[in-house]
Design an enzyme around this catalytic site. Structure first.
Site, PDB file in Angstrom:
ATOM      1  N   CYS A 228      -1.321  25.557  -0.851  1.00  0.00           N
ATOM      2  CA  CYS A 228      -0.066  24.887  -1.216  1.00  0.00           C
ATOM      3  C   CYS A 228       0.878  24.790  -0.018  1.00  0.00           C
ATOM      4  O   CYS A 228       1.082  25.773   0.703  1.00  0.00           O
ATOM      5  CB  CYS A 228       0.609  25.666  -2.343  1.00  0.00           C
ATOM      6  SG  CYS A 228       2.138  24.911  -2.912  1.00  0.00           S
TER       7      CYS A 228
ATOM      8  N   CYS B  10       1.130  17.328  -6.442  1.00  0.00           N
ATOM      9  CA  CYS B  10       1.142  18.790  -6.600  1.00  0.00           C
ATOM     10  C   CYS B  10       0.784  19.472  -5.293  1.00  0.00           C
ATOM     11  O   CYS B  10      -0.222  19.149  -4.666  1.00  0.00           O
ATOM     12  CB  CYS B  10       0.091  19.242  -7.604  1.00  0.00           C
ATOM     13  SG  CYS B  10       0.411  18.709  -9.246  1.00  0.00           S
TER      14      CYS B  10
ATOM     15  N   CYS C 119       8.575  29.031  -1.007  1.00  0.00           N
ATOM     16  CA  CYS C 119       7.943  29.802  -2.082  1.00  0.00           C
ATOM     17  C   CYS C 119       7.369  31.072  -1.477  1.00  0.00           C
ATOM     18  O   CYS C 119       6.855  31.053  -0.356  1.00  0.00           O
ATOM     19  CB  CYS C 119       6.840  28.986  -2.744  1.00  0.00           C
ATOM     20  SG  CYS C 119       6.096  29.841  -4.170  1.00  0.00           S
TER      21      CYS C 119
ATOM     22  N   GLU D 193      12.650  19.477  -2.111  1.00  0.00           N
ATOM     23  CA  GLU D 193      12.220  18.160  -2.566  1.00  0.00           C
ATOM     24  C   GLU D 193      12.150  18.128  -4.094  1.00  0.00           C
ATOM     25  O   GLU D 193      11.845  19.127  -4.735  1.00  0.00           O
ATOM     26  CB  GLU D 193      10.849  17.820  -1.966  1.00  0.00           C
ATOM     27  CG  GLU D 193      10.935  17.685  -0.447  1.00  0.00           C
ATOM     28  CD  GLU D 193       9.675  17.117   0.182  1.00  0.00           C
ATOM     29  OE1 GLU D 193       9.798  16.166   0.973  1.00  0.00           O
ATOM     30  OE2 GLU D 193       8.572  17.617  -0.103  1.00  0.00           O
TER      31      GLU D 193
ATOM     32  N   CYS E  36       0.164  30.998  -2.076  1.00  0.00           N
ATOM     33  CA  CYS E  36      -1.123  30.400  -2.475  1.00  0.00           C
ATOM     34  C   CYS E  36      -1.669  29.605  -1.277  1.00  0.00           C
ATOM     35  O   CYS E  36      -0.934  28.823  -0.662  1.00  0.00           O
ATOM     36  CB  CYS E  36      -0.944  29.492  -3.684  1.00  0.00           C
ATOM     37  SG  CYS E  36      -0.295  30.379  -5.111  1.00  0.00           S
TER      38      CYS E  36
ATOM     39  N   CYS F  41       9.978  16.354 -11.538  1.00  0.00           N
ATOM     40  CA  CYS F  41       9.330  17.589 -11.090  1.00  0.00           C
ATOM     41  C   CYS F  41      10.369  18.383 -10.304  1.00  0.00           C
ATOM     42  O   CYS F  41      10.795  17.968  -9.230  1.00  0.00           O
ATOM     43  CB  CYS F  41       8.107  17.248 -10.237  1.00  0.00           C
ATOM     44  SG  CYS F  41       7.260  18.711  -9.631  1.00  0.00           S
TER      45      CYS F  41
HETATM   46  N1  SAH Z   1       4.763  28.110  -8.625  1.00  0.00           N
HETATM   47  C1  SAH Z   1       4.328  27.352  -9.769  1.00  0.00           C
HETATM   48  C2  SAH Z   1       4.515  25.856  -9.583  1.00  0.00           C
HETATM   49  C3  SAH Z   1       3.603  25.311  -8.514  1.00  0.00           C
HETATM   50  S1  SAH Z   1       3.245  23.615  -8.406  1.00  0.00           S
HETATM   51  C4  SAH Z   1       2.880  27.666 -10.086  1.00  0.00           C
HETATM   52  O1  SAH Z   1       2.253  28.367  -9.283  1.00  0.00           O
HETATM   53  O2  SAH Z   1       2.397  27.247 -11.127  1.00  0.00           O
HETATM   54  C5  SAH Z   1       2.285  23.159  -9.756  1.00  0.00           C
HETATM   55  C6  SAH Z   1       0.779  23.268  -9.609  1.00  0.00           C
HETATM   56  O3  SAH Z   1       0.249  22.619  -8.438  1.00  0.00           O
HETATM   57  C7  SAH Z   1       0.325  24.704  -9.552  1.00  0.00           C
HETATM   58  O4  SAH Z   1      -0.736  24.882 -10.442  1.00  0.00           O
HETATM   59  C8  SAH Z   1      -0.124  24.824  -8.131  1.00  0.00           C
HETATM   60  O5  SAH Z   1      -1.031  25.879  -7.935  1.00  0.00           O
HETATM   61  C9  SAH Z   1      -0.736  23.469  -7.895  1.00  0.00           C
HETATM   62  N2  SAH Z   1      -0.969  23.160  -6.472  1.00  0.00           N
HETATM   63  C10 SAH Z   1      -0.408  23.737  -5.391  1.00  0.00           C
HETATM   64  N3  SAH Z   1      -0.898  23.192  -4.251  1.00  0.00           N
HETATM   65  C11 SAH Z   1      -1.770  22.256  -4.639  1.00  0.00           C
HETATM   66  C12 SAH Z   1      -2.587  21.321  -3.925  1.00  0.00           C
HETATM   67  N4  SAH Z   1      -2.588  21.265  -2.589  1.00  0.00           N
HETATM   68  N5  SAH Z   1      -3.376  20.481  -4.637  1.00  0.00           N
HETATM   69  C13 SAH Z   1      -3.363  20.519  -5.989  1.00  0.00           C
HETATM   70  N6  SAH Z   1      -2.602  21.356  -6.717  1.00  0.00           N
HETATM   71  C14 SAH Z   1      -1.827  22.212  -6.044  1.00  0.00           C
END
Ligand code: SAH
Length: 369
Positions: free
Chosen positions: A138, A354, A131, A111, A135, A124
């Site tokens: 996410c 995000c 991934c 996406e 985490c 974005c």
């Molecule tokens: N892999 C990269 C990009 C991730 S997306 C990273 O870890 O930075 C960008 C941001 O959104 C990251 O800080 C990620 O931790 C955050 N994120 C992921 N899931 C989320 C959620 N459910 N709610 C809010 N932020 C989230």
């Protein structure tokens, strides 16, 4: 195109079946492009530049490329597709955010999101199918990682989004915050960003390009060594290793100290302030004492904290904190001299915010959507 000609052609960077894509062609070296066009019986470099210019202008139908001889246009139509990716879904949110679900020839899906705000148009970008970082909050990592995106696939994300813009709009910003861990696919990402930044490419200012990482210290230092002028955001998300290990599992292998040291080095080498992202999850890391601890950890560093209140991911148990706790957290940081803002949520009604991006396989998990 005869079979004989085909056998002379260099391998195009396509994955899976289907005709070669012209965007993939732009990712080839000039020598490879030359031999390719020579095999088609054409003088190459001029033609490649002409076709590239049309793409940059948003014209991807070969038949409309009027400065290309009709014979070559026909060969292009017969042998190429402009993009290797297909748009499977195009969703529009009430806040003018748009999201594309793209499928590549090997059926892998990702996406990509377009966000609009005050004259800005921000893309974005995803860098991987899924991934591998795991985490716990996410959606993108729910099913692990399937593969890295190729450089031309990342370029395609930009060009596919570009085609959605209204007259007068242009892509002004890029955040590499979609699916995947960008620094785990750095060698393919950087050429795509350099192209987006270059005057002959999309001409997007390097200062408006942000790479967000989970925090891989060696990769952060490698990126710093390339001396690229891109902005770095580090997903810190916790004030202590104890909490970070629980929500960002890769931390068990790296540890916060090395992440922070690497971020500091990036800052010193690039001269650009690093942003720390901090997700706020109710009852996990959102209390005022967490903010006090975070301010202590960041003291003495020039830093900015971007707070991201948790966005709902169906199937996950976490909650977004109440508005009052979000404000208290931000103010606690500010009172201690740490610059902090709360990230605006975009596209939540189409699961484009995000952490909400996922590939189709994950989308299909019962109860996950
Ligand atoms: N892999 C990269 C990009 C991730 S997306 C990273 O870890 O930075 C960008 C941001 O959104 C990251 O800080 C990620 O931790 C955050 N994120 C992921 N899931 C989320 C959620 N459910 N709610 C809010 N932020 C989230």
């Amino acid at each position: 195109m005869t079979e004989n000609n085909l056998s002379k052609m260099p391998l195009l960077p396509v994955v899976g079946m289907g005709p070669p894509s012209l965007v993939g062609f732009f990712a080839l070296t000039e020598i490879e492009q030359d031999s390719f066009f020579q095999a088609l019986g054409e003088r190459s470099s001029l033609r490649v530049k002409q076709i590239h210019r049309w793409f940059i202008q948003g014209v991807t139908d070969f038949r409309l490329m009027t400065d290309i001889p009709a014979g070559l246009r026909g060969k292009l139509v017969d042998n190429f597709v402009p993009f290797s990716s297909k748009i499977l879904l195009h969703s529009k949110a009430t806040d003018a955010t748009e999201k594309l679900l793209l499928e590549f020839p090997d059926k892998k899906q990702i996406e990509t999101v377009l966000m609009r705000e005050e004259g800005r148009a921000t893309v974005c970008l995803s860098t991987q199918v899924g991934c591998g970082m795991g985490c716990v909050f996410c959606a993108s990592g729910l099913e692990g990682v399937q593969r890295n995106l190729q450089t031309h696939e990342i370029q395609e994300e930009l060009l596919q989004i570009r085609a959605l813009l209204q007259p007068g709009e242009r892509i002004s910003h890029i955040v590499v915050m979609g699916m995947g861990e960008p620094l785990a696919n750095l060698e393919r990402l950087l050429p795509a960003l350099d192209w987006a930044n270059s005057a002959s490419g999309l001409g997007i200012s390097a200062r408006n390009i942000t790479i967000s990482t989970v925090g891989l210290p060696k990769k952060i230092i490698e990126l710093a060594s390339y001396k690229k002028p891109y902005h770095l955001a580090v997903s810190l998300h916790a004030p202590t290793d104890l909490i970070r290990n629980q929500i960002v599992p890769i931390n068990e292998q790296v540890g916060m100290k090395d992440v922070l040291d690497a971020a500091q080095q990036y800052q010193e080498i690039s001269g650009r302030q690093v942003t720390y992202e901090y997700i706020l999850i109710a009852g996990i890391n959102d209390q005022a004492h967490h903010a006090v601890e975070l301010a202590r950890v960041l003291s003495g560093r020039q830093s900015h904290v971007n707070l991201i209140p948790f966005n709902q991911v169906k199937g996950l148990p976490w909650q977004r904190p109440e508005e009052d706790s979000i404000v208290l957290f931000r103010e606690t940081l500010r009172q201690r001299g740490v610059s902090a803002t709360v990230r605006k949520r975009k596209g939540a009604d189409i699961d484009a915010a995000c952490g909400q991006l996922r590939r189709e396989a994950a989308r299909a998990i019962p109860g996950a959507v």
